[in-house]
Scaffold this motif. Structure first.
Motif, PDB file in Angstrom:
ATOM      1  N   GLU A   1       0.847  -1.178   0.000  1.00  0.00           N
ATOM      2  CA  GLU A   1       0.000   0.000   0.000  1.00  0.00           C
ATOM      3  C   GLU A   1       0.892   1.240   0.000  1.00  0.00           C
ATOM      4  OE1 GLU A   1      -3.918   1.720   2.364  1.00  0.00           O
ATOM      5  OE2 GLU A   1      -2.673   0.152   3.273  1.00  0.00           O
ATOM      6  N   GLY A   2       0.585   2.188  -0.857  1.00  0.00           N
ATOM      7  CA  GLY A   2       1.386   3.399  -0.958  1.00  0.00           C
ATOM      8  C   GLY A   2       2.410   3.337  -2.076  1.00  0.00           C
ATOM      9  N   PHE A   3       2.672   2.119  -2.592  1.00  0.00           N
ATOM     10  CA  PHE A   3       3.584   1.964  -3.728  1.00  0.00           C
ATOM     11  C   PHE A   3       2.960   2.595  -4.962  1.00  0.00           C
ATOM     12  CE2 PHE A   3       4.777  -0.482  -7.502  1.00  0.00           C
ATOM     13  CZ  PHE A   3       6.160  -0.353  -7.475  1.00  0.00           C
TER      14      PHE A   3
ATOM     15  N   GLY B   1      -6.534   0.826  -9.360  1.00  0.00           N
ATOM     16  CA  GLY B   1      -7.724   0.143  -8.870  1.00  0.00           C
ATOM     17  C   GLY B   1      -8.554  -0.529  -9.944  1.00  0.00           C
ATOM     18  N   PHE B   2      -7.917  -1.176 -10.913  1.00  0.00           N
ATOM     19  CA  PHE B   2      -8.646  -1.945 -11.928  1.00  0.00           C
ATOM     20  C   PHE B   2      -7.850  -3.194 -12.286  1.00  0.00           C
ATOM     21  CE2 PHE B   2      -5.838   0.714 -14.471  1.00  0.00           C
ATOM     22  CZ  PHE B   2      -5.492  -0.057 -15.571  1.00  0.00           C
ATOM     23  N   SER B   3      -8.498  -4.098 -12.989  1.00  0.00           N
ATOM     24  CA  SER B   3      -7.873  -5.344 -13.415  1.00  0.00           C
ATOM     25  C   SER B   3      -7.607  -5.292 -14.910  1.00  0.00           C
ATOM     26  CB  SER B   3      -8.794  -6.528 -13.086  1.00  0.00           C
ATOM     27  OG  SER B   3      -8.214  -7.748 -13.498  1.00  0.00           O
TER      28      SER B   3
ATOM     29  N   ALA C   1      -7.421  -2.904   0.494  1.00  0.00           N
ATOM     30  CA  ALA C   1      -7.767  -4.260   0.926  1.00  0.00           C
ATOM     31  C   ALA C   1      -8.677  -4.984  -0.063  1.00  0.00           C
ATOM     32  CB  ALA C   1      -8.422  -4.216   2.302  1.00  0.00           C
ATOM     33  N   LEU C   2      -9.379  -4.242  -0.919  1.00  0.00           N
ATOM     34  CA  LEU C   2     -10.294  -4.855  -1.885  1.00  0.00           C
ATOM     35  C   LEU C   2      -9.633  -5.139  -3.227  1.00  0.00           C
ATOM     36  CD1 LEU C   2     -13.540  -2.736  -1.246  1.00  0.00           C
ATOM     37  CD2 LEU C   2     -12.967  -4.998  -0.329  1.00  0.00           C
ATOM     38  N   LYS C   3      -8.479  -4.543  -3.479  1.00  0.00           N
ATOM     39  CA  LYS C   3      -7.838  -4.675  -4.788  1.00  0.00           C
ATOM     40  C   LYS C   3      -7.375  -6.092  -5.071  1.00  0.00           C
ATOM     41  CE  LYS C   3      -6.364   0.164  -5.034  1.00  0.00           C
ATOM     42  NZ  LYS C   3      -5.240   1.113  -5.154  1.00  0.00           N
ATOM     43  N   LYS C   4      -7.104  -6.876  -4.012  1.00  0.00           N
ATOM     44  CA  LYS C   4      -6.629  -8.245  -4.215  1.00  0.00           C
ATOM     45  C   LYS C   4      -7.706  -9.150  -4.802  1.00  0.00           C
ATOM     46  CE  LYS C   4      -7.560  -9.573   0.601  1.00  0.00           C
ATOM     47  NZ  LYS C   4      -6.914  -9.990   1.868  1.00  0.00           N
ATOM     48  N   PHE C   5      -8.971  -8.706  -4.784  1.00  0.00           N
ATOM     49  CA  PHE C   5     -10.046  -9.499  -5.355  1.00  0.00           C
ATOM     50  C   PHE C   5     -10.212  -9.265  -6.859  1.00  0.00           C
ATOM     51  CE2 PHE C   5     -11.224  -8.982  -0.847  1.00  0.00           C
ATOM     52  CZ  PHE C   5     -11.294 -10.321  -0.488  1.00  0.00           C
ATOM     53  N   LEU C   6      -9.514  -8.277  -7.412  1.00  0.00           N
ATOM     54  CA  LEU C   6      -9.546  -8.039  -8.852  1.00  0.00           C
ATOM     55  C   LEU C   6      -8.791  -9.163  -9.557  1.00  0.00           C
ATOM     56  CD1 LEU C   6      -8.843  -4.198  -8.822  1.00  0.00           C
ATOM     57  CD2 LEU C   6     -11.030  -5.320  -9.291  1.00  0.00           C
ATOM     58  N   ARG C   7      -9.303  -9.601 -10.688  1.00  0.00           N
ATOM     59  CA  ARG C   7      -8.824 -10.830 -11.330  1.00  0.00           C
ATOM     60  C   ARG C   7      -7.313 -10.871 -11.563  1.00  0.00           C
ATOM     61  NH1 ARG C   7     -11.121 -14.993 -14.096  1.00  0.00           N
ATOM     62  NH2 ARG C   7     -13.163 -14.063 -13.829  1.00  0.00           N
TER      63      ARG C   7
ATOM     64  N   HIS D   1       2.409 -10.525   7.184  1.00  0.00           N
ATOM     65  CA  HIS D   1       2.195  -9.228   6.554  1.00  0.00           C
ATOM     66  C   HIS D   1       1.798  -8.151   7.563  1.00  0.00           C
ATOM     67  CE1 HIS D   1       2.406  -9.891   2.123  1.00  0.00           C
ATOM     68  NE2 HIS D   1       2.188 -11.155   2.466  1.00  0.00           N
ATOM     69  N   GLY D   2       1.467  -8.567   8.774  1.00  0.00           N
ATOM     70  CA  GLY D   2       1.044  -7.606   9.783  1.00  0.00           C
ATOM     71  C   GLY D   2      -0.458  -7.527   9.928  1.00  0.00           C
ATOM     72  N   THR D   3      -1.169  -7.760   8.821  1.00  0.00           N
ATOM     73  CA  THR D   3      -2.630  -7.769   8.802  1.00  0.00           C
ATOM     74  C   THR D   3      -3.107  -8.425   7.517  1.00  0.00           C
ATOM     75  OG1 THR D   3      -4.627  -6.393   8.678  1.00  0.00           O
ATOM     76  CG2 THR D   3      -2.592  -5.430   7.848  1.00  0.00           C
ATOM     77  N   GLY D   4      -4.266  -9.083   7.594  1.00  0.00           N
ATOM     78  CA  GLY D   4      -4.810  -9.746   6.407  1.00  0.00           C
ATOM     79  C   GLY D   4      -5.223  -8.776   5.327  1.00  0.00           C
ATOM     80  N   LYS D   5      -5.415  -7.519   5.692  1.00  0.00           N
ATOM     81  CA  LYS D   5      -5.870  -6.524   4.726  1.00  0.00           C
ATOM     82  C   LYS D   5      -4.842  -6.263   3.632  1.00  0.00           C
ATOM     83  CE  LYS D   5      -8.943  -4.058   7.905  1.00  0.00           C
ATOM     84  NZ  LYS D   5      -9.248  -2.757   8.561  1.00  0.00           N
ATOM     85  N   VAL D   6      -3.554  -6.491   3.919  1.00  0.00           N
ATOM     86  CA  VAL D   6      -2.518  -6.189   2.929  1.00  0.00           C
ATOM     87  C   VAL D   6      -1.982  -7.437   2.238  1.00  0.00           C
ATOM     88  CG1 VAL D   6      -1.831  -4.093   4.130  1.00  0.00           C
ATOM     89  CG2 VAL D   6      -0.655  -6.232   4.649  1.00  0.00           C
ATOM     90  N   VAL D   7      -2.479  -8.622   2.620  1.00  0.00           N
ATOM     91  CA  VAL D   7      -2.090  -9.838   1.909  1.00  0.00           C
ATOM     92  C   VAL D   7      -2.679  -9.752   0.497  1.00  0.00           C
ATOM     93  CG1 VAL D   7      -2.207 -12.356   1.845  1.00  0.00           C
ATOM     94  CG2 VAL D   7      -2.079 -11.169   4.052  1.00  0.00           C
ATOM     95  N   PRO D   8      -1.853  -9.867  -0.560  1.00  0.00           N
ATOM     96  CA  PRO D   8      -2.332  -9.639  -1.930  1.00  0.00           C
ATOM     97  C   PRO D   8      -3.127 -10.786  -2.546  1.00  0.00           C
ATOM     98  CG  PRO D   8      -0.027 -10.201  -1.977  1.00  0.00           C
ATOM     99  CD  PRO D   8      -0.408 -10.100  -0.516  1.00  0.00           C
ATOM    100  N   TYR D   9      -3.779 -11.610  -1.729  1.00  0.00           N
ATOM    101  CA  TYR D   9      -4.623 -12.701  -2.213  1.00  0.00           C
ATOM    102  C   TYR D   9      -5.519 -13.126  -1.061  1.00  0.00           C
ATOM    103  CZ  TYR D   9      -0.454 -14.772  -0.135  1.00  0.00           C
ATOM    104  OH  TYR D   9       0.595 -15.046   0.699  1.00  0.00           O
TER     105      TYR D   9
END
Length: 243
Positions: free
Chosen positions: A32-34, A63-65, A145-151, A185-193
């Motif tokens: 996040e922030g990259f 924020g798109f796939s 946290a929602l971006k990891k759900f993009l295909r 990762h510190g929190t599940g919100k930043v895990v990229p899957y």
């Protein structure tokens, strides 16, 4: 990755080899922030895979796939010399397609006719951006946290797959592995899957292992047959000639 600078504020002239870029479909962890540099006409890459990876990282930041739409072979050497990457819901839904899906009561993907895209062409040994459209006709996903759900962002980074392989050998569930990765990762919100991605990956590992085990099993059967002439075995191959 890019012959040019790839991260806003980073020094120019940084180049990552194609080995570090990964193969087609490879992804890297994106914090996040990259903020990867926005593509521009004339931007150069060592390989088309590096261009694809950069556009995918840019897509996640925005924020798109994305997906690869098309490619072209050179008339001179018959090798690929052009790739087009687009928003994964680009295009339009035809009325015929819409009605067919409704009749079968299946999930329907709504196309947005978004024109966002990036095209790269091979020029010598370098790949160069020859077309880039930044504007989108749809809202982007802003919450990290929602971006990891993009295909195109649901795949597990190579460096983390090896660790998951290890955890899988001790028969941990996908849910438990997700808990461990969340702790790392510190929190599940930043895990990229997500847990489903881990579950699918573990299933693919099991399938590959089954294929590897078949030759050993057949070898064992042959040894038993030598010891016991009455021993008999038979097997069938699937459509991919696998046992």
């Amino acid at each position: 990755m890019s012959v040019d600078d790839t991260i806003d504020g980073a020094p120019t002239g940084q180049t990552i080899s194609s080995e570090d870029n990964g193969s087609d479909g490879e992804v890297q962890s994106t914090l996040e922030g990259f903020a990867p540099r926005t593509p521009y006409l004339g931007m150069k890459f060592d390989t088309w895979e590096a261009a694809k990876m950069h556009y995918n990282m840019y897509a996640k930041h925005v924020g798109f796939s994305m997906k690869m739409s098309s490619s072209r072979n050179s008339v001179l050497d018959k090798q690929k010399d052009k790739y087009l990457f687009v928003y994964n819901k680009s295009g339009k839904n035809s009325e015929k397609e819409t009605e067919a899906v409704k009749m079968r009561n299946r999930a329907f993907t709504v196309r947005t006719n978004c024109q966002a895209k990036m095209c790269v062409k091979r020029k010598g040994s370098i790949w160069e951006v020859t077309q880039f459209i930044e504007e989108h006709t749809h809202e982007a996903i802003k919450k990290f946290a929602l971006k990891k759900f993009l295909r195109s962002h649901k795949k597990i980074p190579k460096e983390e797959r090896k660790f998951i392989d290890l955890l899988d050998t001790v028969n941990l569930s996908a849910g438990r592995i997700m808990d461990i990765m969340s702790e790392l990762h510190g929190t599940g919100k930043v895990v990229p899957y997500d847990t489903k991605t881990i579950s699918n990956y573990m299933a693919s590992i099991d399938e590959k292992q089954k294929v590897k085990d078949i030759p050993e099993l057949l070898k064992h059967f042959e040894e038993l047959k030598k010891e016991d002439p009455n021993f008999f075995y038979n097997y069938k191959l699937d459509s991919e000639d696998r046992g």
